[in-house]
Design a protein around this motif. Sequence first.
Motif, mmCIF file in Angstrom:
data_model
loop_
_atom_site.group_PDB
_atom_site.id
_atom_site.type_symbol
_atom_site.label_atom_id
_atom_site.label_comp_id
_atom_site.label_asym_id
_atom_site.label_seq_id
_atom_site.Cartn_x
_atom_site.Cartn_y
_atom_site.Cartn_z
ATOM 1 N N SER A 39 0.833 -1.194 0.000
ATOM 2 C CA SER A 39 0.000 0.000 0.000
ATOM 3 C C SER A 39 0.873 1.252 0.000
ATOM 4 O O SER A 39 2.058 1.201 0.354
ATOM 5 N N GLU A 40 0.271 2.357 -0.382
ATOM 6 C CA GLU A 40 0.980 3.640 -0.370
ATOM 7 C C GLU A 40 1.519 3.935 1.025
ATOM 8 O O GLU A 40 2.586 4.540 1.156
ATOM 9 N N ASN A 41 0.798 3.509 2.042
ATOM 10 C CA ASN A 41 1.219 3.738 3.427
ATOM 11 C C ASN A 41 2.526 3.032 3.758
ATOM 12 O O ASN A 41 3.210 3.400 4.698
ATOM 13 N N GLU A 42 2.845 1.997 2.990
ATOM 14 C CA GLU A 42 4.067 1.222 3.217
ATOM 15 C C GLU A 42 5.115 1.512 2.145
ATOM 16 O O GLU A 42 6.083 0.784 2.008
ATOM 17 N N GLY A 46 0.001 0.505 -4.270
ATOM 18 C CA GLY A 46 -1.404 0.182 -4.046
ATOM 19 C C GLY A 46 -2.138 1.211 -3.211
ATOM 20 O O GLY A 46 -1.606 1.761 -2.254
ATOM 21 N N LYS A 47 -3.383 1.461 -3.600
ATOM 22 C CA LYS A 47 -4.238 2.364 -2.843
ATOM 23 C C LYS A 47 -5.216 1.517 -2.030
ATOM 24 O O LYS A 47 -5.998 0.765 -2.595
ATOM 25 N N PRO A 48 -5.154 1.620 -0.693
ATOM 26 C CA PRO A 48 -6.007 0.788 0.151
ATOM 27 C C PRO A 48 -7.495 1.106 -0.026
ATOM 28 O O PRO A 48 -7.865 2.257 -0.229
ATOM 29 N N THR A 58 -11.883 -3.790 3.208
ATOM 30 C CA THR A 58 -10.666 -3.650 3.997
ATOM 31 C C THR A 58 -9.724 -4.808 3.679
ATOM 32 O O THR A 58 -10.140 -5.954 3.614
ATOM 33 N N LEU A 61 -6.614 -3.767 -2.182
ATOM 34 C CA LEU A 61 -5.980 -2.571 -2.727
ATOM 35 C C LEU A 61 -6.439 -2.380 -4.156
ATOM 36 O O LEU A 61 -6.930 -3.317 -4.788
ATOM 37 N N LYS A 75 -5.440 -8.325 -3.809
ATOM 38 C CA LYS A 75 -5.126 -8.614 -2.414
ATOM 39 C C LYS A 75 -3.713 -9.163 -2.354
ATOM 40 O O LYS A 75 -3.317 -9.964 -3.194
#
Length: 109
Positions: A39-42, A46-48, A58, A61, A75
């Motif tokens: 994900s972008e957060n990591e 990927g956009k969650p 949930t 992505l 996934k």
Amino acid sequence: MSWQLKYIPEAAKDLKNLSGNQRLMVVKAINKVLSNPLSENEGGYGKPLGNKSGNDLTGLLKIKLKSAGIRVVYKLIRTENEMLVVVIGARADDEVYSTAYHRSGKYGL
């Protein structure tokens, strides 16, 4: 870390049913994201997804192909380093997210 690309059977059909030009764009986008599908957060591409039109996505992505109006929902299966494509389709009326919700339930994702 290298990731393996897999498709659920319906997603493989989704890809096959796209027009030639759209198929090339989607394959190119998937291959780009495959290099870092986190994900972008990591720090990945990927956009969650979360709650889309009442569907709890949930853990899934998405890849957005804005110009083509196509979304790819996938996934990550981290224990096996797999990027599993769940659905490929038009964003129209969030139908792709509804389909992702039903397929994720069917496959226990």
